[in-house]
Design a protein around this motif. Structure first.
Motif, PDB file in Angstrom:
ATOM      1  N   THR A  19       0.963  -1.110  -0.014  1.00 32.90           N
ATOM      2  CA  THR A  19       0.033   0.069  -0.140  1.00 32.90           C
ATOM      3  C   THR A  19       0.969   1.224  -0.001  1.00 32.90           C
ATOM      4  OG1 THR A  19      -0.193   0.181   2.514  1.00 32.90           O
ATOM      5  CG2 THR A  19      -1.717  -1.233   1.204  1.00 32.90           C
ATOM      6  N   SER A  20       0.240   2.418  -0.142  1.00 36.29           N
ATOM      7  CA  SER A  20       1.002   3.452  -0.253  1.00 36.29           C
ATOM      8  C   SER A  20       1.386   3.858   0.988  1.00 36.29           C
ATOM      9  CB  SER A  20       0.222   4.746  -0.945  1.00 36.29           C
ATOM     10  OG  SER A  20      -0.213   4.653  -1.925  1.00 36.29           O
ATOM     11  N   SER A  21       0.762   3.803   1.995  1.00 34.52           N
ATOM     12  CA  SER A  21       1.383   4.251   3.511  1.00 34.52           C
ATOM     13  C   SER A  21       2.473   3.300   3.694  1.00 34.52           C
ATOM     14  CB  SER A  21       0.115   3.998   4.484  1.00 34.52           C
ATOM     15  OG  SER A  21      -0.378   2.722   4.414  1.00 34.52           O
ATOM     16  N   ASP A  22       2.442   1.955   3.433  1.00 33.68           N
ATOM     17  CA  ASP A  22       3.467   1.137   3.645  1.00 33.68           C
ATOM     18  C   ASP A  22       4.682   1.498   2.916  1.00 33.68           C
ATOM     19  OD1 ASP A  22       1.956  -0.355   5.659  1.00 33.68           O
ATOM     20  OD2 ASP A  22       1.468  -1.899   4.234  1.00 33.68           O
ATOM     21  N   ALA A  23       4.514   1.606   1.587  1.00 31.56           N
ATOM     22  CA  ALA A  23       5.782   2.133   0.772  1.00 31.56           C
ATOM     23  C   ALA A  23       6.297   3.354   1.316  1.00 31.56           C
ATOM     24  CB  ALA A  23       5.240   2.422  -0.765  1.00 31.56           C
ATOM     25  N   GLU A  24       5.612   4.379   1.899  1.00 32.24           N
ATOM     26  CA  GLU A  24       5.941   5.419   2.425  1.00 32.24           C
ATOM     27  C   GLU A  24       6.787   5.409   3.739  1.00 32.24           C
ATOM     28  OE1 GLU A  24       3.054   8.428   2.996  1.00 32.24           O
ATOM     29  OE2 GLU A  24       2.436   8.433   0.827  1.00 32.24           O
ATOM     30  N   ARG A  25       6.356   4.382   4.633  1.00 38.38           N
ATOM     31  CA  ARG A  25       6.849   4.077   5.838  1.00 38.38           C
ATOM     32  C   ARG A  25       8.239   3.385   5.367  1.00 38.38           C
ATOM     33  NH1 ARG A  25       6.476  -0.176   9.733  1.00 38.38           N
ATOM     34  NH2 ARG A  25       7.007   0.585  11.673  1.00 38.38           N
ATOM     35  N   ALA A  28      10.817   5.857   4.349  1.00 41.73           N
ATOM     36  CA  ALA A  28      11.444   6.488   5.536  1.00 41.73           C
ATOM     37  C   ALA A  28      12.405   5.719   6.491  1.00 41.73           C
ATOM     38  CB  ALA A  28      10.245   7.085   6.497  1.00 41.73           C
ATOM     39  N   LEU A  29      12.105   4.639   6.683  1.00 39.27           N
ATOM     40  CA  LEU A  29      12.733   3.628   7.496  1.00 39.27           C
ATOM     41  C   LEU A  29      14.241   3.490   6.784  1.00 39.27           C
ATOM     42  CD1 LEU A  29      10.324   1.182   8.777  1.00 39.27           C
ATOM     43  CD2 LEU A  29      11.510   2.952  10.213  1.00 39.27           C
ATOM     44  N   GLU A  30      14.094   3.237   5.309  1.00 35.76           N
ATOM     45  CA  GLU A  30      15.311   3.033   4.724  1.00 35.76           C
ATOM     46  C   GLU A  30      16.256   4.470   4.752  1.00 35.76           C
ATOM     47  OE1 GLU A  30      14.019   1.882   0.880  1.00 35.76           O
ATOM     48  OE2 GLU A  30      13.752  -0.286   1.293  1.00 35.76           O
ATOM     49  N   ARG A  31      15.826   5.589   4.545  1.00 34.28           N
ATOM     50  CA  ARG A  31      16.393   6.831   4.910  1.00 34.28           C
ATOM     51  C   ARG A  31      16.985   6.819   6.161  1.00 34.28           C
ATOM     52  NH1 ARG A  31      11.988   8.945   1.920  1.00 34.28           N
ATOM     53  NH2 ARG A  31      10.935   9.557   3.946  1.00 34.28           N
TER      54      ARG A  31
END
Length: 59
Positions: A19-25, A28-31
């Motif tokens: 999902t979009s929210s999972d992809a954004e999260r 962010a975690l990878e950054r």
């Protein structure tokens, strides 16, 4: 337009995938992970520098 429909269907749970929210999260975690690894490398370099300074004879 097809990608928007696929994204909307995935977000609604009608289609399997991230999902979009999972992809954004995840992004962010990878950054944060990259930033922490960089900070850790800097700290390791500083620690080895100061350890070498302590091993040198005093003048």
């Amino acid at each position: 337009m097809r990608t928007w429909v696929k994204k909307a269907e995935t977000d609604a749970g009608d289609r399997p995938g991230t999902t979009s929210s999972d992809a954004e999260r995840l992004a962010a975690l990878e950054r944060e992970n990259r930033e922490l690894r960089r900070a850790n490398q800097i700290l390791k370099s500083a620690a080895s520098f100061f350890a070498a300074e302590l091993d040198r004879p005093s003048r």
